[in-house]
Enzyme design. Structure first.
Site, PDB file in Angstrom:
ATOM      1  N   THR A   1       0.679  -1.180   0.092  1.00  0.00           N
ATOM      2  CA  THR A   1      -0.046  -0.023  -0.111  1.00  0.00           C
ATOM      3  C   THR A   1       0.727   1.180  -0.030  1.00  0.00           C
ATOM      4  O   THR A   1       2.073   1.176  -0.681  1.00  0.00           O
ATOM      5  CB  THR A   1      -0.928  -0.117   1.156  1.00  0.00           C
ATOM      6  OG1 THR A   1      -0.347   0.236   2.354  1.00  0.00           O
ATOM      7  CG2 THR A   1      -1.710  -1.446   1.353  1.00  0.00           C
TER       8      THR A   1
ATOM      9  N   GLU B   1       1.284  -3.160   4.708  1.00  0.00           N
ATOM     10  CA  GLU B   1       0.330  -2.019   4.947  1.00  0.00           C
ATOM     11  C   GLU B   1       0.946  -0.516   4.859  1.00  0.00           C
ATOM     12  O   GLU B   1       2.338  -0.401   4.805  1.00  0.00           O
ATOM     13  CB  GLU B   1      -0.631  -2.162   5.883  1.00  0.00           C
ATOM     14  CG  GLU B   1      -2.110  -2.422   5.625  1.00  0.00           C
ATOM     15  CD  GLU B   1      -2.829  -1.138   5.267  1.00  0.00           C
ATOM     16  OE1 GLU B   1      -1.960  -0.179   4.768  1.00  0.00           O
ATOM     17  OE2 GLU B   1      -4.139  -1.457   5.238  1.00  0.00           O
ATOM     18  N   HIS B   2       0.206   0.476   5.166  1.00  0.00           N
ATOM     19  CA  HIS B   2       0.820   1.960   5.032  1.00  0.00           C
ATOM     20  C   HIS B   2       2.023   2.011   5.943  1.00  0.00           C
ATOM     21  O   HIS B   2       1.968   1.566   7.171  1.00  0.00           O
ATOM     22  CB  HIS B   2      -0.216   3.139   5.287  1.00  0.00           C
ATOM     23  CG  HIS B   2      -0.821   2.791   6.608  1.00  0.00           C
ATOM     24  ND1 HIS B   2      -0.338   3.227   7.790  1.00  0.00           N
ATOM     25  CD2 HIS B   2      -1.969   1.900   7.245  1.00  0.00           C
ATOM     26  CE1 HIS B   2      -1.122   3.214   8.850  1.00  0.00           C
ATOM     27  NE2 HIS B   2      -2.007   2.276   8.562  1.00  0.00           N
ATOM     28  N   ASP B   3       3.139   2.840   5.642  1.00  0.00           N
ATOM     29  CA  ASP B   3       4.085   3.686   6.495  1.00  0.00           C
ATOM     30  C   ASP B   3       4.878   2.541   7.338  1.00  0.00           C
ATOM     31  O   ASP B   3       5.453   2.655   8.409  1.00  0.00           O
ATOM     32  CB  ASP B   3       3.469   4.421   7.778  1.00  0.00           C
ATOM     33  CG  ASP B   3       2.567   5.413   7.225  1.00  0.00           C
ATOM     34  OD1 ASP B   3       3.296   6.580   6.436  1.00  0.00           O
ATOM     35  OD2 ASP B   3       1.197   5.528   7.312  1.00  0.00           O
TER      36      ASP B   3
END
Ligand code: UDP
Length: 219
Positions: A122, A140-142
């Site tokens: 992502t 997932e993000h970050d």
């Protein structure tokens, strides 16, 4: 006319899973499958799945304009050794991604990655060199992922997680999300057992398993 030469390093389970993806990638670029070989230091046959298996030496000796290799071996320490061998000989790292991989915004992916079918990366993710994300894994993000990190199939790596170099995440493991400024950290060389549910930091070099994941005590 001389052509570039492409190698899938490792002719065992991992390599045989990567070869069809490599072939499709070259096909899209209009490059013939004749330029695509396995490389193996301990070959068990001369051919597998329609491609010759060359020793590393013969891979270097074949006439070619340029050489590329993807390191399709799950053991991250082996990948690191082979990466430096290839770099010394001018063999360039090759990234392989299945055609249905989903990559969102600001994904910084290091050289030599293998992204298997159904992988999703992502947004706002940094990943180091020679990452393996096996079937159906996601990031997932970050998240920040180091060099030579390996995901077995179906790894769920949620947001704000840091995974340091050489960590191995087993099939179906779930990693709980961290917080902005306080990521969940999986230390260098840690091993996460298959199906583990990781709810807190894992120190470097430690193997954890279970739900919630705890350090493995060998009996
Ligand atoms: N291999 C190699 N050079 C090395 C280490 C391993 O060519 O320095 C090859 C090894 O001969 C074998 C493959 O890489 O064919 C690793 O296969 P294995 O089944 O151990 O692992 P996987 O394919 O699951 O990564």
């Amino acid at each position: 006319m001389m052509q570039p030469l492409f190698g899938v390093y490792g002719a065992s389970g991992c390599g045989r899973g990567v070869m069809p993806l490599a072939r499709m990638q070259l096909q899209k670029l209009g490059i013939s499958a004749d330029s695509l070989v396995f490389i193996d230091d301990n070959p068990e046959a001369v051919n597998v799945n329609g491609h010759p298996i060359l020793s590393y030496r013969s891979f270097l000796e074949r006439k070619a304009t340029e050489r590329y290799a993807v390191l399709a071996i799950a053991n991250s320490k082996v990948r690191e050794q082979l990466a430096s061998r290839c770099a010394n000989d001018g063999v360039r790292p090759w990234t392989i991604a299945a055609s249905n991989v989903v990559t969102m915004d600001d994904v910084n992916l290091g050289a030599g990655a293998i992204l298997s079918p159904f992988v999703t990366l992502t947004s706002n993710i940094h990943i180091g060199q020679h990452f393996h994300a096996n079937l159906y894994s996601y990031v997932e993000h970050d998240c920040v992922i180091g060099d030579y990190v390996t995901f077995a199939p179906g790894v769920k790596c949620n947001g704000n997680v840091v995974i340091e170099d050489h960590a191995y995440i087993g099939a179906g493991a779930v990693i709980r999300q961290g917080r902005p400024g306080r990521p969940l950290v999986i230390g260098c060389g840690a091993v996460i057992g298959m199906g583990a549910v990781v709810t807190r930091d894992v120190p470097p070099g430690v193997t954890v398993a279970g739900n919630p994941a705890k350090p493995l005590v060998r009996g």
